[in-house]
Design an enzyme around this catalytic site. Structure first.
Site, mmCIF file in Angstrom:
data_model
loop_
_atom_site.group_PDB
_atom_site.id
_atom_site.type_symbol
_atom_site.label_atom_id
_atom_site.label_comp_id
_atom_site.label_asym_id
_atom_site.label_seq_id
_atom_site.Cartn_x
_atom_site.Cartn_y
_atom_site.Cartn_z
ATOM 1 N N MET A 1 35.253 45.999 44.657
ATOM 2 C CA MET A 1 34.237 45.089 45.169
ATOM 3 C C MET A 1 32.879 45.686 45.282
ATOM 4 O O MET A 1 33.033 46.323 46.299
ATOM 5 C CB MET A 1 34.670 44.199 46.200
ATOM 6 C CG MET A 1 33.655 43.247 46.972
ATOM 7 S SD MET A 1 33.846 42.994 48.694
ATOM 8 C CE MET A 1 32.793 44.571 49.277
ATOM 9 N N PRO A 2 31.821 45.388 44.479
ATOM 10 C CA PRO A 2 30.640 46.369 44.654
ATOM 11 C C PRO A 2 30.265 45.216 45.696
ATOM 12 O O PRO A 2 30.271 44.295 45.889
ATOM 13 C CB PRO A 2 29.888 46.149 43.118
ATOM 14 C CG PRO A 2 31.055 45.986 42.219
ATOM 15 C CD PRO A 2 32.131 45.084 42.918
ATOM 16 N N PHE A 3 29.283 46.389 46.455
ATOM 17 C CA PHE A 3 28.198 45.581 47.372
ATOM 18 C C PHE A 3 26.985 45.996 47.131
ATOM 19 O O PHE A 3 26.723 47.275 46.709
ATOM 20 C CB PHE A 3 28.611 46.241 48.853
ATOM 21 C CG PHE A 3 27.694 45.550 49.779
ATOM 22 C CD1 PHE A 3 28.056 44.395 50.720
ATOM 23 C CD2 PHE A 3 26.637 46.102 50.415
ATOM 24 C CE1 PHE A 3 27.113 43.724 51.400
ATOM 25 C CE2 PHE A 3 25.789 45.657 51.238
ATOM 26 C CZ PHE A 3 26.230 44.382 51.911
#
Length: 134
Positions: A1-3
């Site tokens: 999950m990229p932020f």
């Protein structure tokens, strides 16, 4: 999950910001195979006098509309995937009028042990599992 953290010049229109967020998100889905429901992009505005940068760094002529995209994600993407991601972001943003010369992208990589994505749970314990709240 990229932020993602996106910094735009103050008074950038809501429509343009939405287009930037969508362009970055679609590029992540396309270039690195990120699931479409993993949208986390914190947008902030900067005052022109708060951001100092060389308009000609590395031979690229930048305008007053420089934007910064910081991507934090789990380590493990190849250099080829990152190259494709950066090119896709610049290309998608160009379609909404953002010059590729004004797109600054930084990648921060870490491991599952560096995340908690909800309920105070160590992300390594729930890596790639889905909750049932949806």
């Amino acid at each position: 999950m990229p932020f993602i953290r996106t910094s735009v010049r103050k008074n950038t229109s809501r429509e343009r910001v939405a287009g930037i967020v969508d362009g970055v998100h679609q590029a992540l889905v396309e270039a690195i195979g990120m699931p479409a429901d993993e949208l986390f992009n914190l947008v902030s505005e900067y005052e022109p006098e708060q951001f100092f940068y060389d308009r000609k760094f590395n031979g690229i002529a930048r305008s007053d509309e420089l934007l910064v995209i910081e991507i934090t994600m789990r380590r493990g993407r190849s250099d080829a995937m990152k190259r494709a991601l950066y090119a896709s972001i610049a290309s998608r943003l160009e379609t909404i009028g953002v010059s590729p010369k004004d797109v600054f992208i930084f990648m921060h990589e870490n491991d599952y042990s560096d995340w908690s994505v909800g309920n105070g749970v160590f992300a390594m314990a729930i890596a790639q599992q889905r909750g049932n709240d949806a």
